[in-house]
Scaffold this motif. Structure first.
Motif, PDB file in Angstrom:
ATOM      1  N   GLY A 287       1.386   7.426  15.223  1.00 15.03           N
ATOM      2  CA  GLY A 287       2.807   7.714  15.132  1.00 15.03           C
ATOM      3  C   GLY A 287       3.222   8.081  13.723  1.00 15.03           C
ATOM      4  N   ARG A 288       4.313   8.824  13.609  1.00 12.08           N
ATOM      5  CA  ARG A 288       4.788   9.259  12.296  1.00 12.08           C
ATOM      6  C   ARG A 288       5.718   8.238  11.656  1.00 12.08           C
ATOM      7  NH1 ARG A 288       7.058  15.252  12.511  1.00 12.08           N
ATOM      8  NH2 ARG A 288       7.106  14.785  10.272  1.00 12.08           N
ATOM      9  N   THR A 289       6.301   7.353  12.462  1.00  9.87           N
ATOM     10  CA  THR A 289       7.246   6.369  11.932  1.00  9.87           C
ATOM     11  C   THR A 289       6.495   5.297  11.157  1.00  9.87           C
ATOM     12  OG1 THR A 289       8.677   6.731  13.844  1.00  9.87           O
ATOM     13  CG2 THR A 289       9.096   4.775  12.520  1.00  9.87           C
ATOM     14  N   ALA A 290       6.999   4.997   9.967  1.00  8.17           N
ATOM     15  CA  ALA A 290       6.372   3.978   9.124  1.00  8.17           C
ATOM     16  C   ALA A 290       7.455   3.151   8.449  1.00  8.17           C
ATOM     17  CB  ALA A 290       5.470   4.625   8.068  1.00  8.17           C
ATOM     18  N   ALA A 291       7.245   1.845   8.400  1.00  6.09           N
ATOM     19  CA  ALA A 291       8.197   0.954   7.744  1.00  6.09           C
ATOM     20  C   ALA A 291       7.507  -0.372   7.483  1.00  6.09           C
ATOM     21  CB  ALA A 291       9.452   0.747   8.600  1.00  6.09           C
ATOM     22  N   ALA A 292       8.076  -1.128   6.554  1.00  8.36           N
ATOM     23  CA  ALA A 292       7.594  -2.468   6.246  1.00  8.36           C
ATOM     24  C   ALA A 292       8.770  -3.277   5.736  1.00  8.36           C
ATOM     25  CB  ALA A 292       6.467  -2.428   5.206  1.00  8.36           C
ATOM     26  N   ALA A 293       8.600  -4.579   5.689  1.00  9.43           N
ATOM     27  CA  ALA A 293       9.626  -5.477   5.159  1.00  9.43           C
ATOM     28  C   ALA A 293       9.087  -6.084   3.874  1.00  9.43           C
ATOM     29  CB  ALA A 293       9.971  -6.556   6.173  1.00  9.43           C
ATOM     30  N   GLY A 294       9.725  -5.748   2.756  1.00  7.58           N
ATOM     31  CA  GLY A 294       9.188  -6.096   1.453  1.00  7.58           C
ATOM     32  C   GLY A 294       9.046  -7.574   1.177  1.00  7.58           C
ATOM     33  N   GLY A 295       9.739  -8.415   1.938  1.00  9.44           N
ATOM     34  CA  GLY A 295       9.641  -9.851   1.683  1.00  9.44           C
ATOM     35  C   GLY A 295       8.287 -10.432   1.984  1.00  9.44           C
ATOM     36  N   CYS A 296       7.551  -9.795   2.878  1.00 10.67           N
ATOM     37  CA  CYS A 296       6.235 -10.306   3.257  1.00 10.67           C
ATOM     38  C   CYS A 296       5.341  -9.151   3.681  1.00 10.67           C
ATOM     39  CB  CYS A 296       6.362 -11.330   4.385  1.00 10.67           C
ATOM     40  SG  CYS A 296       4.788 -12.003   4.959  1.00 10.67           S
ATOM     41  N   VAL A 297       4.452  -8.747   2.799  1.00  8.83           N
ATOM     42  CA  VAL A 297       3.526  -7.638   3.079  1.00  8.83           C
ATOM     43  C   VAL A 297       2.130  -8.055   2.641  1.00  8.83           C
ATOM     44  CG1 VAL A 297       2.899  -5.260   2.566  1.00  8.83           C
ATOM     45  CG2 VAL A 297       5.310  -5.886   2.771  1.00  8.83           C
ATOM     46  N   LEU A 298       1.191  -8.009   3.567  1.00  8.35           N
ATOM     47  CA  LEU A 298      -0.216  -8.204   3.241  1.00  8.35           C
ATOM     48  C   LEU A 298      -0.868  -6.828   3.230  1.00  8.35           C
ATOM     49  CD1 LEU A 298      -2.448 -10.446   2.817  1.00  8.35           C
ATOM     50  CD2 LEU A 298      -3.080  -9.968   5.195  1.00  8.35           C
ATOM     51  N   LEU A 299      -1.441  -6.453   2.099  1.00  4.62           N
ATOM     52  CA  LEU A 299      -1.983  -5.113   1.915  1.00  4.62           C
ATOM     53  C   LEU A 299      -3.460  -5.192   1.552  1.00  4.62           C
ATOM     54  CD1 LEU A 299      -1.556  -2.018   1.571  1.00  4.62           C
ATOM     55  CD2 LEU A 299      -0.872  -2.487  -0.793  1.00  4.62           C
ATOM     56  N   ARG A 300      -4.267  -4.456   2.300  1.00 10.79           N
ATOM     57  CA  ARG A 300      -5.695  -4.412   1.985  1.00 10.79           C
ATOM     58  C   ARG A 300      -5.895  -3.670   0.661  1.00 10.79           C
ATOM     59  NH1 ARG A 300      -9.942  -5.196   5.641  1.00 10.79           N
ATOM     60  NH2 ARG A 300      -8.477  -4.961   7.398  1.00 10.79           N
ATOM     61  N   ARG A 301      -6.686  -4.241  -0.215  1.00  7.26           N
ATOM     62  CA  ARG A 301      -6.860  -3.657  -1.554  1.00  7.26           C
ATOM     63  C   ARG A 301      -7.426  -2.250  -1.480  1.00  7.26           C
ATOM     64  NH1 ARG A 301     -11.141  -3.324  -4.734  1.00  7.26           N
ATOM     65  NH2 ARG A 301     -12.321  -4.725  -3.382  1.00  7.26           N
ATOM     66  N   GLU A 302      -8.395  -2.020  -0.625  1.00  8.57           N
ATOM     67  CA  GLU A 302      -8.978  -0.685  -0.512  1.00  8.57           C
ATOM     68  C   GLU A 302      -7.944   0.328  -0.055  1.00  8.57           C
ATOM     69  OE1 GLU A 302     -12.296  -0.947   2.074  1.00  8.57           O
ATOM     70  OE2 GLU A 302     -13.520  -2.152   0.700  1.00  8.57           O
ATOM     71  N   ALA A 303      -7.039  -0.089   0.857  1.00  6.85           N
ATOM     72  CA  ALA A 303      -5.992   0.813   1.333  1.00  6.85           C
ATOM     73  C   ALA A 303      -5.013   1.132   0.213  1.00  6.85           C
ATOM     74  CB  ALA A 303      -5.256   0.184   2.516  1.00  6.85           C
TER      75      ALA A 303
ATOM     76  N   GLY B  39      -4.274   4.755   6.777  1.00  7.92           N
ATOM     77  CA  GLY B  39      -4.288   3.321   7.023  1.00  7.92           C
ATOM     78  C   GLY B  39      -3.530   2.943   8.290  1.00  7.92           C
ATOM     79  N   ARG B  40      -3.878   1.814   8.854  1.00 10.47           N
ATOM     80  CA  ARG B  40      -3.189   1.274  10.025  1.00 10.47           C
ATOM     81  C   ARG B  40      -2.216   0.196   9.565  1.00 10.47           C
ATOM     82  NH1 ARG B  40      -6.546  -0.521  15.051  1.00 10.47           N
ATOM     83  NH2 ARG B  40      -4.368  -0.646  15.749  1.00 10.47           N
ATOM     84  N   ILE B  41      -0.982   0.255  10.062  1.00 10.98           N
ATOM     85  CA  ILE B  41       0.047  -0.680   9.637  1.00 10.98           C
ATOM     86  C   ILE B  41       0.636  -1.395  10.848  1.00 10.98           C
ATOM     87  CG2 ILE B  41       0.582   0.820   7.678  1.00 10.98           C
ATOM     88  CD1 ILE B  41       3.174   1.586   9.082  1.00 10.98           C
ATOM     89  N   TRP B  42       1.273  -2.524  10.579  1.00 10.92           N
ATOM     90  CA  TRP B  42       1.929  -3.308  11.639  1.00 10.92           C
ATOM     91  C   TRP B  42       3.164  -3.971  11.048  1.00 10.92           C
ATOM     92  CZ3 TRP B  42       3.578  -8.240  12.576  1.00 10.92           C
ATOM     93  CH2 TRP B  42       3.866  -8.575  13.910  1.00 10.92           C
ATOM     94  N   LEU B  43       4.251  -3.951  11.822  1.00 12.12           N
ATOM     95  CA  LEU B  43       5.510  -4.569  11.403  1.00 12.12           C
ATOM     96  C   LEU B  43       6.068  -5.383  12.560  1.00 12.12           C
ATOM     97  CD1 LEU B  43       8.002  -4.898   9.522  1.00 12.12           C
ATOM     98  CD2 LEU B  43       8.875  -2.753  10.499  1.00 12.12           C
ATOM     99  N   GLY B  44       6.528  -6.591  12.261  1.00 12.99           N
ATOM    100  CA  GLY B  44       7.113  -7.434  13.292  1.00 12.99           C
ATOM    101  C   GLY B  44       7.986  -8.518  12.680  1.00 12.99           C
ATOM    102  N   LEU B  45       8.558  -9.346  13.537  1.00 14.69           N
ATOM    103  CA  LEU B  45       9.405 -10.454  13.098  1.00 14.69           C
ATOM    104  C   LEU B  45       8.541 -11.657  12.745  1.00 14.69           C
ATOM    105  CD1 LEU B  45      12.255 -10.204  15.767  1.00 14.69           C
ATOM    106  CD2 LEU B  45      12.253  -9.280  13.439  1.00 14.69           C
ATOM    107  N   ALA B  46       9.014 -12.425  11.784  1.00 20.25           N
ATOM    108  CA  ALA B  46       8.245 -13.562  11.284  1.00 20.25           C
ATOM    109  C   ALA B  46       8.662 -14.860  11.968  1.00 20.25           C
ATOM    110  CB  ALA B  46       8.425 -13.697   9.774  1.00 20.25           C
ATOM    111  N   ASP B  47       7.683 -15.748  12.128  1.00 21.68           N
ATOM    112  CA  ASP B  47       7.944 -17.096  12.616  1.00 21.68           C
ATOM    113  C   ASP B  47       7.707 -18.149  11.538  1.00 21.68           C
ATOM    114  OD1 ASP B  47       8.680 -16.458  15.239  1.00 21.68           O
ATOM    115  OD2 ASP B  47       6.585 -16.280  15.858  1.00 21.68           O
ATOM    116  N   ARG B  48       6.918 -17.807  10.535  1.00 22.73           N
ATOM    117  CA  ARG B  48       6.542 -18.773   9.503  1.00 22.73           C
ATOM    118  C   ARG B  48       6.980 -18.340   8.117  1.00 22.73           C
ATOM    119  NH1 ARG B  48       2.331 -18.484  13.166  1.00 22.73           N
ATOM    120  NH2 ARG B  48       1.642 -20.480  14.050  1.00 22.73           N
ATOM    121  N   VAL B  49       7.844 -17.328   8.054  1.00 21.73           N
ATOM    122  CA  VAL B  49       8.297 -16.810   6.763  1.00 21.73           C
ATOM    123  C   VAL B  49       9.820 -16.704   6.798  1.00 21.73           C
ATOM    124  CG1 VAL B  49       8.124 -14.919   5.103  1.00 21.73           C
ATOM    125  CG2 VAL B  49       6.159 -15.487   6.554  1.00 21.73           C
ATOM    126  N   ASP B  50      10.490 -17.344   5.846  1.00 21.60           N
ATOM    127  CA  ASP B  50      11.952 -17.369   5.813  1.00 21.60           C
ATOM    128  C   ASP B  50      12.468 -16.996   4.434  1.00 21.60           C
ATOM    129  OD1 ASP B  50      12.661 -18.682   8.533  1.00 21.60           O
ATOM    130  OD2 ASP B  50      11.171 -20.049   7.686  1.00 21.60           O
TER     131      ASP B  50
END
Length: 256
Positions: free
Chosen positions: A71-87, A116-127
């Protein structure tokens, strides 16, 4: 070091949140895993505006579209992002997003464009523990980047304002007009549209553990967001740029 954790100072992580992020990345072959931290909802204005902030964000960047590998749509939430170093290295981060106002979305777009492959969702353990007790603070939070999300495009602004008005403001206006003119047809159609609108908002209110009586107030919240978006555009065209946390970003010479 295989991963980088990008987070904010006002984000509270549960003890196992990082472990779960890494597990998700490894199990699904993801280069970027982002969770939208659950924002603080305590005061009246926070209850009215904060759940809708995530609700409208998910409409602008549908999570299912974001998570599609092709998909062309891309987004992330800056409060919690885990990024692979190679990516990160492959995408040229941080240089590639150094001038971005909405750096989390720019980061996701850059990683996805580089394969790269990305994933975005709602958090349960991050506030998020950052308070926004007054309307003015919430207004600045939204207006600082609203016009940037529209790529500083006046046509997109008009479409957005028209869309918000038609979807969220016309139904209650039709109900009021039907009552005043004693015409049941517009009253019934407006009420039905209003009910559907409120129903789509209920899952977000449940996520934020808020009373469902806030759902019928979504038109009022949408009106506030409409005004915030217009204010963001006005500030941009006045040359004031985007201001956030004591910093002012210069007005770009052209739409990105």
């Amino acid at each position: 070091m295989d991963y980088l954790l990008l987070t904010d100072a006002d984000i509270a992580h549960e003890p196992d949140s990082l472990r779960e992020l890494v597990r998700a990345a490894e199990a699904n072959g993801l280069d970027l895993v982002s969770q939208m931290a659950r924002l603080r909802v305590v005061t009246y204005w926070e209850r009215l505006i904060v759940p809708a902030f995530v609700y409208f964000f998910a409409q602008l960047y549908p999570f299912r579209w974001v998570n599609r590998p092709r998909g062309r749509t891309a987004a992330a939430a800056g409060g919690c992002v885990l990024l692979r170093r190679e990516a990160a290295e492959r995408a040229g981060v941080p240089e590639a997003i150094r001038q971005a106002v909405i750096d989390d979305v720019a980061l996701a777009r850059t990683v996805k464009r580089s394969g790269g492959r990305i994933w975005l969702g709602l958090a349960d353990r991050v506030d998020s523990v950052r308070p926004y007790p007054r309307l003015g603070e919430l207004w600045r939070m939204v207006s600082r980047s609203a016009y940037t999300q529209l790529h500083h495009n006046p046509l997109l602004l008009l479409v957005t304002v028209a869309g918000l008005a038609v979807v969220y403001l016309v139904p209650p206006a039709a109900v009021v007009a039907g009552v005043l003119t004693e015409r049941p047809a517009p009253q019934a159609m407006g009420a039905a549209a209003w009910a559907v609108m409120a129903g789509t908002y209920i899952p977000m209110l449940r996520y934020y553990r808020q009373t469902l009586w806030l759902a019928p107030l979504l038109p009022l919240t949408a009106l506030l967001y409409l005004l915030m978006t217009v204010d963001s555009a006005v500030r941009h065209h006045l040359g004031q740029g985007a201001a956030w946390k004591g910093r002012t970003y210069a007005r770009p010479s052209a739409a990105p």
